[in-house]
Design an enzyme around this catalytic site. Structure first.
Site, PDB file in Angstrom:
ATOM      1  N   ASP A  53       0.908  -1.162  -0.076  1.00  0.00           N
ATOM      2  CA  ASP A  53      -0.193   0.063   0.099  1.00  0.00           C
ATOM      3  C   ASP A  53       0.825   1.288  -0.012  1.00  0.00           C
ATOM      4  OD1 ASP A  53      -2.374   1.811   0.883  1.00  0.00           O
ATOM      5  OD2 ASP A  53      -3.320  -0.214   0.943  1.00  0.00           O
TER       6      ASP A  53
ATOM      7  N   SER B 258     -11.104  -0.740  -0.930  1.00  0.00           N
ATOM      8  CA  SER B 258      -9.918  -0.572  -0.149  1.00  0.00           C
ATOM      9  C   SER B 258     -10.196  -0.720   1.638  1.00  0.00           C
ATOM     10  CB  SER B 258      -9.258   0.719  -0.069  1.00  0.00           C
ATOM     11  OG  SER B 258      -8.581   0.824  -1.123  1.00  0.00           O
TER      12      SER B 258
ATOM     13  N   HIS C 282      -3.678   6.333   3.273  1.00  0.00           N
ATOM     14  CA  HIS C 282      -4.594   5.147   3.011  1.00  0.00           C
ATOM     15  C   HIS C 282      -3.845   3.931   3.786  1.00  0.00           C
ATOM     16  CE1 HIS C 282      -5.843   2.096   0.049  1.00  0.00           C
ATOM     17  NE2 HIS C 282      -6.810   2.773   0.036  1.00  0.00           N
TER      18      HIS C 282
END
Length: 744
Positions: A145, A474, A184
Site C-alpha cells: 500500500d 480498500s 491510506h
C-alpha cells in the site's frame, strides 16, 4: 471505415508493472524530472535474471538502469530509460519472452461496529490448537500500500518491519509531508490489526508494510510486483492489496503474479474496485483467479430520510462530511434559500433551509443558514445525480444533500405556500455499495468479487496518531484479510484455496432494498461471516462455478468440485437445486457420505436444453449442498451467448519521447478485427485525422509511439480509441481530451 460517433468519456490508465525484487537491487534510482521522456519496461524471461549479465548488456546504452529483479511471483526484471533504447534492448536480448510497459497503480478508496457485524467478536471466544484465543497471533500479514505509520499508538505493537519500494529503503513509513501526505495504508493496517484505542479484526497479527504507492497514492506496476515477490521471500501468510486499475482482464501482470503467489502458499486479498455499479467494472488485480477479491457492502447504518407533506416518497438524505449529525426529531417548515447567500436566506429561524448547489462553498451555505437561525440545511444538486460534499469548519447545524429532481420539486412547493417536513430514520445494513465494482471478468467470464465486507463509513487509524472515516473496497478488503488471519490461526494446515472456500461457503447472501437478490457477479458468495467460516464442518472447493459461454455450438459445461469433510465425524451430503428454468437442466451428483477428513471430487454439469431468445445474456444463481445440518450455497454463472463486454478499456495517451510525438496504450480483452486512434475537435466534434489504425490485433495490451501528423491542431482536441470485432456493425469507443498538442 464507418463513421465514428464520438462519446466524451473520462479515461485514465491505472495499470501495474510486475517483477520481484532481490535484496541486492533494493537501491532504486529515482526517475528523472523529465520523466515524460522516460518509461519503465518489464521483461519476462525464460530463466531467472542474472544482474551481472544484464549490467553488461545495458552498458552500451546511455539511459538504461536496472530497477528490480524478479524470481518468485514473476521471472524477469524491469529497466528504466528512454523508450527507444528499451525497445532496442528488448529486440536484442534473446532470453526475453515478452515485455510490459509499467504504468500507474492507485489506491482503491473513496474520500463503523463492523467487527461485530462480520462476527470477529464472537470468534474471540474460540481457541486455537495451542489454547490461544483467535486474535491473529503468529500470522504474518503484508500490507502492500502507501506505507504504514508504525509509530501510531494503535499500530506500534503489531508492526514488525517491511520495505519501501518508492524510496528504496527499509523504512515503509507513510508519507508525512504537508504536500503529498498519504493516509491510506495506515487506515488499511488499522482495520486489519489495530491494537489500542481501536481494535482491528486480528489485533495480535504481525504487520509488515510494503510501500509501493507514493504521494497521491500512486505507484508503478513493477513496484507492486516487487512487493509481491518480496512478500513470498519474507514468508508472509497473507498479503493485502487495497489498490487497483481500470482494466478488467485476467492476464495483467499483477493478477498473474498473485495467482503464482497463492500457488506458493500466500493468501492474497485484494479490493475489487470502486467503479460500480455497472457490470464489467472489476479491475486488476481483482481479476486474479486465485486471490480473494472483495466488494464493499454497507455496515449497520442509521440512514435519515425526509418525509415531506404532499410528496409521496421518503427522500434519502446524504450527510455532508464534517457536518453535525442529522438528528432532527419533529416536524419543521422548509424554506427556500436560493443558493445560500446571506441575502437570500430570510425568515429561517427554527426552520430547515433548502439551497441549491453552486455559487458559493458548501461551508458558506451552511454557516449562512446557521447565522439566520436555521436548524438544518438541505443542499440539492445543480446537475443530475447524487453528490457528496465536505464542510471544512465546525458548524452548529447539520447539512445533507439530495438530488436535483427532488430538490426542485420541494423548492417549488416551498415557494408557493408553507411546506412542512419531518425526519424519519431507517436501520440499514448489508446492501451493496453503489461504488463497489461488479464483474464478471472478461476473457474467462468468471465470478468476481468472491465475497463482500463492510466498506462504507469505516473509521480507522491515520498518520500522526489520528483517526478518520473512509469508504471504498480498500476498506472492505482488510476486513477479509483480518478474517483470513483468524481462520489461518484456527486451521493452520488449511491452504489458501480452502480458506477462500470457507469464507465463500459460509457467506450471507445479500438482497437489495426491494428484497431482490443481487447478481452473483455483483456480490460473489455474499458478505463474510467469520464465526461460521471458522466453525464450518465441510468445504466445497472452489467456492463458485464459472461455466463460460454455453450456446447451441457448446450447449453444456462441466465443472468439478471437491467436497471435504473437515469435522471429526461422518457426514451425509445431498445436492439441491431450488430454481426452475425450462431452458437449463442441471446434472448433480447423487447423495453420498464422507468420513472425517475425507474428500471427494464430483462433477456438476449445466445443459442448455434449448436456445434462449431475446436479450438475455447471463444465467446466475446458487446450487445448494446440504452437509449434515449445514447448507452451503455455491454461486454459479454462465453466458448463453457472447456477452456484451467492453471491447476496449484502459485507454491512455501521454507525451512521447520526441517533440510532436505521443504514446498511447489500451487493453483489448479478446483482441479486435480493427483498432485505431482518431482525433476530433472537442468543441465541434468534427473529425480531424487518424493517428493509428491496426488490423487483426491480438488480445491484451496494445501500445505504440508515433508522431502527430504535420498540421496545426486547434487547442481543444479529443483522442478517441475505437475497436470492432468480426461480425459487429458498430465500433466501441473510449475518448480522452488532449491539450495543446501542437506544443508537445
Amino acid at each position: 471505415m464507418k463513421k465514428i460517433v464520438l462519446f466524451i468519456l473520462t479515461a485514465y490508465l491505472l495499470t501495474i508493472s510486475f517483477h520481484s525484487i532481490q535484496a541486492q537491487t533494493w537501491h532504486i534510482p529515482p526517475l528523472p524530472k523529465t520523466s515524460s521522456e522516460y518509461t519503465i519496461m518489464i521483461f519476462s524471461t525464460t530463466d531467472p535474471p542474472n544482474e551481472q549479465e544484464i549490467n553488461e548488456l545495458i552498458s552500451s546504452y546511455q539511459t538504461l538502469k536496472i530497477r528490480y529483479l524478479f524470481s518468485e511471483a514473476f521471472t524477469g526484471f524491469s529497466l528504466e530509460g528512454k523508450k527507444a533504447e528499451l525497445e532496442q534492448f528488448a529486440n536484442g536480448f534473446k532470453k526475453v519472452v515478452t515485455t510490459f510497459e509499467s504504468n500507474v497503480y492507485t489506491a482503491d478508496f473513496v474520500k463503523t461496529d463492523n467487527n461485530t457485524l462480520i462476527g470477529a467478536k464472537k470468534v474471540r471466544g474460540i481457541f486455537d490448537q495451542n489454547g490461544n484465543r483467535l486474535t491473529g497471533r503468529g500470522i504474518k500479514i503484508g500490507v502492500i500500500d502507501t506505507g504504514i505509520d508504525y509509530n501510531h499508538p494503535d499500530l506500534s505493537s503489531v508492526y514488525k518491519g517491511g520495505f519501501d519500494f518508492v524510496d528504496g529503503d527499509r523504512n515503509p513509513m507513510e508519507a508525512m509531508g504537508d504536500k503529498g501526505m498519504t493516509i491510506h495504508g495506515t487506515h488499511v493496517a488499522g482495520i486489519i490489526a489495530a491494537n489500542g484505542k481501536k481494535r482491528g479484526v486480528a489485533p495480535e497479527a504481525e504487520l509488515y508494510g510494503y510501500r509501493v504507492l507514493g504521494p497521491g497514492g500512486k505507484g508503478t506496476t513493477d513496484q507492486v510486483l516487487a512487493a509481491i515477490d518480496q512478500s513470498i521471500k519474507d514468508r508472509m501468510d497473507i498479503i493485502n492489496l487495497s489498490l487497483g486499475t481500470n482494466i478488467n482482464g485476467p492476464d495483467l501482470p499483477v493478477s498473474q503474479a498473485l495467482d503464482k503467489a497463492v500457488a506458493k502458499g500466500v493468501i492474497a486479498v485484494t479490493s475489487n474496485g470502486n467503479a460500480g455499479p455497472n457490470m464489467w467494472t472489476v479491475g486488476s488485480p481483482g481479476t486474479s483467479a486465485s486471490a480473494i477479491s472483495v466488494g464493499a457492502s454497507t455496515p449497520v447504518l442509521i440512514t435519515p430520510f425526509l418525509s415531506v407533506w404532499h410528496v409521496k416518497e421518503n427522500i434519502p438524505l446524504t450527510p455532508l462530511q464534517g457536518s453535525k449529525k442529522w438528528s432532527l426529531d419533529r416536524t419543521y417548515q422548509v424554506v427556500d434559500g436560493g443558493v445560500g447567500k446571506k441575502g437570500e436566506i430570510t425568515n429561517a429561524a427554527g426552520k430547515i433551509v433548502l439551497v441549491k448547489r453552486g455559487g458559493i462553498t458548501f461551508t458558506d451555505k451552511v454557516m449562512n443558514a446557521a447565522e439566520a437561525g436555521a436548524v438544518g440545511v438541505i443542499i440539492y444538486n445543480n446537475t443530475d445525480g447524487e453528490f457528496a460534499g465536505i464542510i471544512d469548519k465546525k458548524c452548529p447545524i447539520p447539512a445533507v444533500s439530495i438530488s436535483k429532481q427532488v430538490g426542485e420539486v420541494i423548492g417549488l412547493k416551498a415557494r408557493k405556500k408553507p411546506l412542512m417536513a419531518s425526519a424519519i430514520y431507517k436501520r440499514e445494513s448489508d446492501l451493496l455499495a453503489d461504488f463497489s465494482s461488479r464483474g464478471p471478468v472478461t476473457v474467462n467470464w468468471s465470478v468476481k468479487p468472491d465475497v463482500t465486507a463492510p466498506g462504507v463509513a469505516i473509521e480507522s487509524t491515520i498518520p500522526r496518531g489520528g483517526y478518520t472515516v473512509l469508504q471504498g473496497t480498500s476498506m472492505a478488503a482488510p476486513f477479509v484479510t483480518g478474517a483470513v488471519a483468524l481462520i489461518k490461526q484456527a486451521h493452520p494446515t488449511w491452504n489458501p484455496e480452502e480458506i477462500k472456500s470457507a469464507l465463500m461457503n459460509t457467506a450471507m447472501h445479500l438482497k437489495d432494498q426491494s428484497d431482490k437478490s443481487y447478481k452473483v457477479f455483483e456480490q460473489g458468495a455474499g458478505r463474510i461471516q467469520m464465526e461460521e467460516a471458522v466453525k464450518t464442518k465441510s468445504l466445497v472447493i472452489p467456492g463458485s462455478l464459472s461455466f463460460g459461454i454455453l450456446s447451441e455450438d457448446r450447449n453444456y459445461g462441466t465443472k468439478y468440485i471437491k467436497v471435504k469433510n473437515t469435522s471429526d465425524s461422518a457426514q451425509d451430503y445431498r445436492f439441491i437445486y431450488k430454481g426452475y428454468d425450462p431452458n437449463v437442466r442441471w446434472e448433480l451428483p447423487p447423495s453420498f457420505s464422507l468420513n472425517p477428513q475425507e474428500e471427494k471430487r464430483l462433477p456438476i454439469r449445466a445443459v442448455l436444453t434449448r436456445p434462449f431468445n431475446g436479450k438475455k445474456e447471463w444465467i446466475d444463481g446458487r446450487i445448494f449442498l446440504e452437509a449434515g445440518t449445514q447448507r452451503i450455497g455455491i454461486p454459479y454463472l454462465f453466458a448463453v451467448k457472447e456477452p456484451s463486454y467492453p471491447r476496449i478499456m484502459g485507454f491512455s495517451i501521454v507525451p512521447g519521447d520526441k517533440k510532436g510525438s505521443i504514446r498511447y496504450e489500451a487493453y483489448l480483452p479478446l483482441g479486435a478485427e480493427e483498432f485505431g486512434i482518431a482525433l476530433f475537435d472537442s468543441d465541434t466534434l468534427s473529425f480531424i485525422d487518424f493517428l493509428d489504425v491496426k488490423k487483426n490485433v491480438g488480445a491484451g495490451l496494445v501500445n505504440n509511439q508515433l508522431m502527430l501528423p504535420q498540421k496545426k491542431y486547434i487547442k481543444r482536441v479529443t483522442a478517441v480509441a475505437f475497436a470492432k470485432n468480426e461480425g459487429e456493425e458498430d465500433y466501441e469507443q473510449l475518448s480522452m481530451p488532449l491539450k495543446n498538442l501542437e506544443n508537445n
